[in-house]
Design an enzyme around this catalytic site. Structure first.
Site, PDB file in Angstrom:
ATOM      1  N   ALA A 134       0.833  -1.210   0.000  1.00 37.06           N
ATOM      2  CA  ALA A 134       0.000   0.000   0.000  1.00 37.06           C
ATOM      3  C   ALA A 134       0.866   1.258   0.000  1.00 37.06           C
ATOM      4  CB  ALA A 134      -0.926  -0.004   1.201  1.00 37.06           C
ATOM      5  N   ASP A 268       1.173  -2.605  12.710  1.00 32.86           N
ATOM      6  CA  ASP A 268       1.112  -2.000  11.373  1.00 32.86           C
ATOM      7  C   ASP A 268      -0.241  -1.301  11.198  1.00 32.86           C
ATOM      8  OD1 ASP A 268       1.932  -1.225   8.829  1.00 32.86           O
ATOM      9  OD2 ASP A 268       1.477  -3.148   7.884  1.00 32.86           O
ATOM     10  N   GLY A 304      -2.038  -2.054   5.618  1.00 32.20           N
ATOM     11  CA  GLY A 304      -1.894  -1.998   7.053  1.00 32.20           C
ATOM     12  C   GLY A 304      -2.977  -2.834   7.727  1.00 32.20           C
TER      13      GLY A 304
END
Length: 381
Positions: A134, A268, A304
């Site tokens: 991402a 994360d 994430g």
């Protein structure tokens, strides 16, 4: 002066093991070894007491971003994670324009100076377009040591970690530069071979950024970075234990080969952690969170997590079957050691900060203390 508190009747997890019907003495902001006769006593009724959680890799929470938000946004996200037991958090940036990252690092450095965050982790822009996850491919770049140094300098001594695709041009020199400046060089978002990863470790890389994710899978002819990172005693491997990023067997594989002393649980997390489903921005990219799973709107890559470390702890014990003491090492002691702060945090020992988490018999969070003050006060019968 704050009164001395004595937490009693608890299952206390110490570096030497678990003490049933144990106690923890808090004097001001620190853990003490003795208590005066008239100390305030709190009977925890058999609950678990473990050290406060330490998150090395976290992009935000509570609807707020560490990667691009204001100082107020960062504080909101930090508070959200404190409510879930993370008493120490490193703020992670994502790939962006180099000048923006340097400016943003300056703001984060001020919060680190104030003790609100434990430093800065740069995840990108020096990562592989083949394993970008991402991250905005248009902003990725090779790890030029001069540019790496620019970000380290912008953090004013508070850069704690940088994730690199070390196989890219300039990667090994950048790892050496980071090591010289006391910054963790982490191998991640990488397309490296087994041999290239060994070179990075020899150059000074000591962490695997979310092992298994955003790197080539393990192969019997091409063992790739996963094997190199698992087998080397110098490396600590990050794991995202949310049930989405890793199959339970992969987590067991990592614990078996690295051992509990070389695993660090991370979140994360992005903005939706502790907040809810919806549309969010992760750096310049739009993310859709549905049923607690964050994915890019364009392309569908996992973006994430929405994890908090209390959930990672509970899952590790109740689903993965890991010993509580091993989970404490992975979620507190090991990341504290990596940050060079294990003299202050990461375990329940006299002289250290009074950072702790209270869990019930089912490993649900019922209390959080940070530096001797309750963030979440346990409601006891």
């Amino acid at each position: 002066m704050a009164p001395t508190k004595v937490l009693t009747g608890a299952r206390v997890v110490l570096p030497t093991g678990t003490v049933d019907d144990g106690r923890v003495i808090i004097e001001g902001t620190r853990i003490a070894d003795t208590a005066p006769e008239r100390a305030e006593t709190v009977d925890l009724g058999g609950h678990w007491v473990v050290p406060g959680f330490v998150d090395l890799h976290n992009h935000g929470g509570g609807g707020a971003s560490f990667a691009g938000g204001t100082a107020e946004d960062v504080l909101k996200g930090v508070h959200t994670h404190r409510l879930h037991g993370t008493t120490t958090v490193v703020a992670s940036a994502v790939t962006g324009d180099l000048d923006f990252l340097a400016r943003h690092a300056g703001m984060l450095a001020e919060l680190a100076q104030q003790g609100e965050i434990a430093g800065i982790h740069f995840e990108g822009p020096f990562i592989s377009p083949c394993r970008k996850g991402a991250h905005d491919e248009g902003l990725l770049r090779d790890p030029d040591p001069a540019e790496v140094r620019k970000l380290v300098d912008a953090a004013h001594g508070h850069a704690r970690m940088m994730t690199l695709a070390t196989e890219l041009p300039g990667g090994l020199d950048s790892v050496r530069l980071l090591a010289e400046h006391g910054v963790i060089a982490a191998v991640g978002h990488t397309d490296a071979t087994y041999e290239q990863t060994l070179q990075a470790i020899d150059a000074g890389a000591t962490v695997a950024t979310h092992l298994f994710n955003a790197m080539p899978p393990l192969g019997h002819r091409s063992p790739g970075p996963i094997t190199a990172l698992l087998e080397d005693e110098r490396v600590t491997v990050e794991l995202i234990n949310d049930g989405t990023h890793l199959h339970p067997a992969a987590l067991q594989l990592a614990f078996h080969h690295a051992g509990a002393g070389r695993v660090a649980f991370i979140t994360d997390a992005m903005d939706a952690a502790g907040f809810g489903d919806g549309r969010y921005m992760l750096g310049p990219l739009e993310v859709e969170v549905a049923d607690g799973v964050a994915r890019l709107v364009e392309g569908g890559s996992i973006a994430g997590s929405t994890l908090t470390l209390d959930r990672a702890f509970k899952r590790a014990v109740t689903v993965d079957g890991l010993p509580v003491e091993d989970v404490v090492r992975a979620i507190s002691a090991n990341p504290a050691r990596l940050l060079g702060r294990d003299d202050r945090i990461g375990s329940l020992e006299p002289g250290k900060d009074a950072d702790l988490v209270v869990l019930d018999a089912g490993f649900d969070l019922v209390g959080v203390m940070r530096r001797g003050a309750w963030v979440v006060r346990p409601e006891l019968g």
